[in-house]
Enzyme design. Structure first.
Site, PDB file in Angstrom:
ATOM      1  N   ARG A 162      -0.784  -0.312   4.286  1.00 33.76           N
ATOM      2  CA  ARG A 162      -1.077   0.803   5.218  1.00 33.76           C
ATOM      3  C   ARG A 162      -2.579   0.880   5.532  1.00 33.76           C
ATOM      4  NH1 ARG A 162       3.867   0.575   4.891  1.00 33.76           N
ATOM      5  NH2 ARG A 162       5.289   2.339   5.066  1.00 33.76           N
ATOM      6  N   SER A 237       6.628   8.903   6.293  1.00 26.55           N
ATOM      7  CA  SER A 237       6.008   9.146   4.978  1.00 26.55           C
ATOM      8  C   SER A 237       4.703   9.904   5.181  1.00 26.55           C
ATOM      9  CB  SER A 237       5.670   7.832   4.291  1.00 26.55           C
ATOM     10  OG  SER A 237       6.806   7.044   4.128  1.00 26.55           O
ATOM     11  N   GLU A 333      -0.934   9.635   4.089  1.00 27.81           N
ATOM     12  CA  GLU A 333      -0.877   8.440   4.936  1.00 27.81           C
ATOM     13  C   GLU A 333      -1.151   8.830   6.381  1.00 27.81           C
ATOM     14  OE1 GLU A 333       2.267   5.526   6.923  1.00 27.81           O
ATOM     15  OE2 GLU A 333       2.931   6.288   4.994  1.00 27.81           O
TER      16      GLU A 333
END
Ligand code: EPU
Length: 337
Positions: A162, A237, A333
């Site tokens: 990520r 997420s 995130e």
């Protein structure tokens, strides 16, 4: 190209948060993008793609540029592979389905991830054992200050979990306008190592899965666990899965032997944040219109009229509780604006 003042961003963020852009413009070509940047050299700018990875906690006092460049094409091919280019404003899932229809392999495990193609390299999106970096070749980006185009190769993108250069050295300096992927035409590397996919294929009695079968399995799993932003505002997420040191892991694991985990290296272990949040008692909890999804604790949701601040407060409460109970810091995130 029309510039709108005091423009609602509610339809432009998958959390469905009401927030206003001081100014808003949608651009449909690199020429339009170039001219808007030239005409507004001094204003603060905010680049908006699919709005699927951000939490708006305030109005945006800037010129919001919505990148709406469309189009996809085959650049070249050989016996085994095809190089496909997609413009940044294409909807990711529609692009993935198009590649599968052409029998091009490599993106099927990332079916149904919300967002647009142009933002996929920023956080190196991934799901079910595959990441964008596995098929990414390069992307074109416009330098905001000079309007010069630059090609970022895969090496220059510094992809990690990520992570990419676009979250660090190149942050807020470039606008990604198109992305090139190298996909397979035959001998597809079907990746069904992820337990949930194997189970889904077994359920449907599929022994030799095609790209479409894998995509359908991923879609079924995602639909069962993850809320559809069209029905319930969310940003996938909300947190990253934390990577902790092996020595910290050993201490926590001794107390919680049932904790799921993935060994990353000899010194690092990744722990699912969803599990930590569920253990901390937050799964399915609702605080006004902000909440934690009932099937996947990693996903925060907006039941209707939550403000970004309310969702942020829930996320902070979760972080503090997980830190207190497990000694593990979990990091957002999504981009909190
Ligand atoms: N788990 C729980 N409770 C939960 C959620 C998960 O106990 O509420 C446990 C599961 O039982 C499992 C483990 O945590 O043992 C992992 O769960 P899952 O397979 O659902 O994946 P994840 O680690 O929670 C990551 C990605 C997802 C991606 C899936 C599948 C991150 C931050 N998230 O989730 O990505 O779809 O793996 O590959 O890495 C996204 O980025 O928006 C996203 C949805």
């Amino acid at each position: 190209m029309t510039i709108h003042n005091n423009f609602s961003l509610k339809p432009y963020n998958t959390f469905g948060i009401e927030a206003k852009a001081e100014q808003f413009v949608a651009v449909h070509s690199t020429e339009e993008l170039c001219s808007i940047l030239q005409q507004h050299p001094n204003e603060k700018k905010f680049i908006l793609g699919g709005g699927s990875n951000m939490l708006l906690t305030q109005d945006i006092k800037a010129l919001v540029i919505h990148v709406d460049l469309k189009g996809k094409k085959i650049l070249k091919e050989d016996e085994e592979s095809v190089w496909v280019e997609s413009q940044a404003g294409e909807v990711w899932h529609e692009f993935v389905l198009w590649t599968i229809d052409q029998n091009f392999g490599g993106l099927e495990n990332m079916s149904l991830i919300p967002g647009n193609v142009g933002t996929t390299p920023v956080q190196n999106i991934g799901a079910y054992g595959t990441e964008i970096k596995d098929t990414f070749v390069s992307c074109e980006a416009m330098h905001i200050a000079t309007q010069q185009m630059k090609t970022f190769t895969k090496e220059e993108c510094h992809f990690g979990y990520r992570e990419s250069v676009f979250k660090h050295e190149a942050k807020d300096q470039y606008i990604i306008t198109s992305v090139v992927f190298k996909l397979t035409k035959k001998n597809h590397k079907i990746n069904i190592s992820y337990g949930d996919i194997t189970k889904e294929l077994e359920k449907n009695k599929i022994q030799i899965p095609t790209l479409k079968d894998v995509s359908n399995a991923v879609i079924a799993i995602r639909r069962s666990k993850l809320p559809d932003p069209k029905e319930l505002g969310n940003s996938g997420s909300f947190f990253k899965n934390p990577i902790i040191s092996k020595s910290d892991f050993d201490k926590i694991h001794a107390l919680h032997p049932e904790m799921p985990h993935y060994v990353i290296s000899e010194t690092e272990v990744k722990v699912p944040a969803g599990w930590l949040i569920e253990q901390a008692g937050f799964k399915g909890k609702r605080f006004g219109d902000a909440g934690v999804h009932k099937n996947q604790a990693l996903v925060l949701v907006n039941y209707g009229n939550a403000t970004g601040q309310e969702i942020l407060n829930v996320s902070k409460d979760i972080q503090a509780t997980v830190l207190k109970e497990y000694g593990i810091s979990i990091e957002a995130e999504v981009n909190v604006i």
